[in-house]
Scaffold this motif. Structure first.
Motif: not given
Length: 51
Positions: A42-44, A3-8, A26-29, A14-17
């Motif tokens: 998941v983002l990584k 669901r999170y992947r679909a939301e992204l 980029v640093t993910l906190v 998301w496209h900007e990131l």
């Protein structure tokens, strides 16, 4: 996490990131207690696949 992947993928940020990650580091906190199962991982993973 599906669901999170679909939301992204529906989120314009998301496209900007993805674009930023292709240009520089980029640093993910995150503040999740579970270091093995959280949205930052998941983002990584998705960013690594797309660069």
């Amino acid at each position: 996490m599906k669901r999170y992947r679909a939301e992204l993928k529906r989120n314009p940020a998301w496209h900007e990131l993805q674009s930023l990650a292709r240009q520089k580091d980029v640093t993910l906190v995150y503040a999740a207690k579970d270091q093995l199962h959280n949205e930052a991982l998941v983002l990584k993973e998705l960013l690594e696949r797309s660069t």
